[in-house]
Design an enzyme around this catalytic site. Structure first.
Site, PDB file in Angstrom:
ATOM      1  N   ARG A 200       9.579  -5.860  -8.841  1.00  0.00           N
ATOM      2  CA  ARG A 200       8.165  -6.138  -8.544  1.00  0.00           C
ATOM      3  C   ARG A 200       7.986  -7.635  -8.335  1.00  0.00           C
ATOM      4  O   ARG A 200       7.313  -8.087  -7.422  1.00  0.00           O
ATOM      5  CB  ARG A 200       7.247  -5.639  -9.668  1.00  0.00           C
ATOM      6  CG  ARG A 200       5.823  -6.137  -9.496  1.00  0.00           C
ATOM      7  CD  ARG A 200       4.737  -5.486 -10.359  1.00  0.00           C
ATOM      8  NE  ARG A 200       5.165  -4.927 -11.612  1.00  0.00           N
ATOM      9  CZ  ARG A 200       5.440  -5.634 -12.719  1.00  0.00           C
ATOM     10  NH1 ARG A 200       5.323  -6.951 -12.709  1.00  0.00           N
ATOM     11  NH2 ARG A 200       5.833  -5.020 -13.819  1.00  0.00           N
TER      12      ARG A 200
ATOM     13  N   TYR B   8     -13.943  -5.882   9.258  1.00  0.00           N
ATOM     14  CA  TYR B   8     -13.210  -4.609   9.218  1.00  0.00           C
ATOM     15  C   TYR B   8     -13.816  -3.707   8.132  1.00  0.00           C
ATOM     16  O   TYR B   8     -14.061  -4.158   7.011  1.00  0.00           O
ATOM     17  CB  TYR B   8     -11.734  -4.898   8.922  1.00  0.00           C
ATOM     18  CG  TYR B   8     -10.915  -3.666   8.653  1.00  0.00           C
ATOM     19  CD1 TYR B   8     -10.616  -2.767   9.670  1.00  0.00           C
ATOM     20  CD2 TYR B   8     -10.452  -3.384   7.375  1.00  0.00           C
ATOM     21  CE1 TYR B   8      -9.878  -1.622   9.416  1.00  0.00           C
ATOM     22  CE2 TYR B   8      -9.707  -2.248   7.115  1.00  0.00           C
ATOM     23  CZ  TYR B   8      -9.428  -1.374   8.137  1.00  0.00           C
ATOM     24  OH  TYR B   8      -8.702  -0.245   7.878  1.00  0.00           O
TER      25      TYR B   8
ATOM     26  N   ASP C  16      -8.274 -13.411   8.799  1.00  0.00           N
ATOM     27  CA  ASP C  16      -7.538 -12.168   9.063  1.00  0.00           C
ATOM     28  C   ASP C  16      -7.048 -12.271  10.509  1.00  0.00           C
ATOM     29  O   ASP C  16      -7.835 -12.198  11.457  1.00  0.00           O
ATOM     30  CB  ASP C  16      -8.487 -10.970   8.865  1.00  0.00           C
ATOM     31  CG  ASP C  16      -7.756  -9.634   9.033  1.00  0.00           C
ATOM     32  OD1 ASP C  16      -6.760  -9.586   9.786  1.00  0.00           O
ATOM     33  OD2 ASP C  16      -8.211  -8.635   8.433  1.00  0.00           O
TER      34      ASP C  16
ATOM     35  N   LYS D 166      -0.110  -3.116  11.854  1.00  0.00           N
ATOM     36  CA  LYS D 166      -0.493  -3.193  13.255  1.00  0.00           C
ATOM     37  C   LYS D 166       0.605  -3.890  14.056  1.00  0.00           C
ATOM     38  O   LYS D 166       1.694  -3.371  14.156  1.00  0.00           O
ATOM     39  CB  LYS D 166      -1.852  -3.894  13.369  1.00  0.00           C
ATOM     40  CG  LYS D 166      -2.883  -3.420  12.311  1.00  0.00           C
ATOM     41  CD  LYS D 166      -3.352  -1.993  12.499  1.00  0.00           C
ATOM     42  CE  LYS D 166      -4.158  -1.460  11.321  1.00  0.00           C
ATOM     43  NZ  LYS D 166      -5.335  -2.225  10.932  1.00  0.00           N
TER      44      LYS D 166
HETATM   45  C1  LIG Z   1      -6.156  -2.273   9.735  1.00  0.00           C
HETATM   46  C2  LIG Z   1      -6.793  -3.541   9.360  1.00  0.00           C
HETATM   47  C3  LIG Z   1      -6.858  -3.960   8.027  1.00  0.00           C
HETATM   48  C4  LIG Z   1      -6.379  -3.079   6.885  1.00  0.00           C
HETATM   49  O1  LIG Z   1      -4.986  -2.945   6.875  1.00  0.00           O
HETATM   50  P1  LIG Z   1      -4.226  -1.655   6.265  1.00  0.00           P
HETATM   51  O2  LIG Z   1      -2.806  -1.975   6.533  1.00  0.00           O
HETATM   52  O3  LIG Z   1      -4.736  -0.449   6.993  1.00  0.00           O
HETATM   53  O4  LIG Z   1      -4.568  -1.604   4.804  1.00  0.00           O
HETATM   54  C5  LIG Z   1      -7.412  -5.188   7.762  1.00  0.00           C
HETATM   55  N1  LIG Z   1      -7.894  -5.974   8.755  1.00  0.00           N
HETATM   56  C6  LIG Z   1      -7.861  -5.623  10.045  1.00  0.00           C
HETATM   57  C7  LIG Z   1      -8.402  -6.527  11.076  1.00  0.00           C
HETATM   58  C8  LIG Z   1      -7.314  -4.384  10.393  1.00  0.00           C
HETATM   59  O5  LIG Z   1      -7.302  -4.018  11.682  1.00  0.00           O
END
Ligand SMILES: *Cc1c(COP(=O)(O)O)cnc(C)c1O
Length: 400
Positions: free
Chosen positions: A45, A97, A169, A194
């Site tokens: 961890r 988001y 982000d 993503k």
């Molecule tokens: C998908 C997404 C998240 C969340 O990520 P997960 O991997 O689904 O937990 C956060 N910010 C943005 C801009 C996203 O597209």
């Protein structure tokens, strides 16, 4: 644009065996020679060599001090919010988001953290929202799903003048197109689910800290809360990263063609893509992501109803109806009923997420096929409308 050579060089060769790809250290613990005497790892961890390799690559990609890999993008966001204490405030972008909104509102507000939202495309609104309680300014740029672009450098200056950190982000742009730390951000987060992973085959998150001060706190939180990414998924993200610059280049060039095509269609009222000159933040986008504008497009239909949107998102062949984005295969979704269903309707509409807004994740298929796919779905929308009009005309004629 991020250098592909720099990225590939940051992926280490295994020192022990010379393996060209990073080995998967599928282990929970590490044998110690004596209490506290070990080879740099004690419990997985706290640290795992596969995850550590990914974390170092992420820090290089984002020009930060250190990187941390989490089990999801939301676990990454959660770790950043844990830098705060009860009584602190976050100033966040208004079309945040949906999952981040849910976490802020339904978990952290209960813990005494206040969140205020504003249109961060106007830096003056950020300046006006900041108070002496503000510890964190939270941006997404481009944002999900309306592709708003905020001026990261200007907002970093505003946040710092108030003693607050700026977290960006960077999921939509990816570190290939935009490096927020170079523009003054203190923290960068990613949903590595993503573009970083890039193949729609895992859930992962990342945080990169600009400074040692923030890095040490995040490292403590990562170990204390334990939302780490496992070694196999760390390996998959590294493998995905090898082709990130190549993929992003293709996503950008195809998305621009698709966006330009959508502008020509009478069924489409608005196209949101930062690469279009008509986009309200095009100038800022050009300045801060000169390498390209990404693979995500949003559109609003002339017939701005959920029914019309449903017809389009269920009428395509290459664009699959699914949440998520950033993979090789093209996806589309209807945020009002999918990703943003936890955002209250009035707030969703006010942030520009119209009832018929459709988000496209332009994949790696051929541009002409994707355009033909959207064309036939929009054609059918017009045909359905014509049929309806005809039926109304007939009914009226019969009544007369
Ligand atoms: C998908 C997404 C998240 C969340 O990520 P997960 O991997 O689904 O937990 C956060 N910010 C943005 C801009 C996203 O597209």
């Amino acid at each position: 644009m991020q250098s592909a050579t720099r990225l590939l060089q940051s992926i280490p060769v295994d020192e022990l065996t010379g393996a060209i790809s990073v080995p998967i250290y599928q282990t929970s613990t590490f044998v110690q020679e004596a209490p506290g005497v070990n080879k740099g790892y004690d419990y997985a961890r706290t640290g795992n060599p596969t995850r550590r390799a990914l974390e170092n690559i992420l820090a290089t990609l984002e020009y930060g001090h250190s990187g941390y890999a989490f089990a999801s993008g939301l676990a990454a966001i959660d770790a950043v919010v844990k830098l705060l204490s009860a009584g602190d405030q976050i100033v966040a972008i208004d079309d945040l988001y949906g999952g981040a909104f849910r976490l802020f509102e339904h978990v952290y507000r209960r813990f005494g953290i206040d969140i205020v939202y504003c249109d961060t495309t106007d830096p003056a609104q950020v300046a006006a929202a900041l108070t002496d309680k503000t510890k964190l300014v939270w941006l997404e740029s481009p944002s999900n799903p309306t592709l708003k672009v905020s001026d990261i450098a200007a907002i970093a200056d505003i946040a710092h003048a108030h003693g607050a950190w700026l977290c960006v982000d960077n999921t939509f742009a990816s570190p290939v197109l935009q490096q927020p730390i170079k523009l003054g951000a203190d923290i960068v987060v990613h949903s590595a689910t993503k573009y970083l992973g890039g193949h729609s085959d895992l859930i992962a998150g990342a945080v990169v800290a600009a400074t040692e001060e923030i890095g040490l706190q995040l490292k403590f939180i990562q170990n204390a809360s334990g939302g780490i990414l496992g070694p196999f998924d760390s390996f998959l993200v590294i493998r995905g990263l090898e082709t990130l610059p190549l993929r992003i280049e293709r996503h950008c060039s195809t998305a621009l063609k698709v966006a330009q095509f959508l502008q020509t269609r009478p069924e489409v009222r608005a196209v949101y893509y930062p690469g279009l000159e008509e986009h309200p933040n095009h100038a800022v986008a050009k300045k801060q992501q000169p390498g390209g504008f990404g693979g995500i497009i949003a559109l609003v239909l002339e017939d701005d109803t959920q029914e019309a949107a449903t017809q389009v998102v269920t009428g395509t062949k290459y664009f699959h109806l699914a949440e998520s984005l950033g993979g090789a295969k093209s996806l589309l979704c209807h945020p009002a009923t999918m990703t943003h269903k936890s955002t209250p309707v009035a707030q969703r509409r006010a942030a520009g997420v119209a009832d018929s807004l459709i988000r496209l994740s332009v994949g790696l298929e051929d541009a002409e096929d994707l355009i033909a796919d959207l064309a036939q779905a929009l054609d059918r929308l017009s045909e359905a409308k014509e049929t309806l009009k005809e039926a109304v005309r007939e009914a009226e004629a019969q009544l007369a």
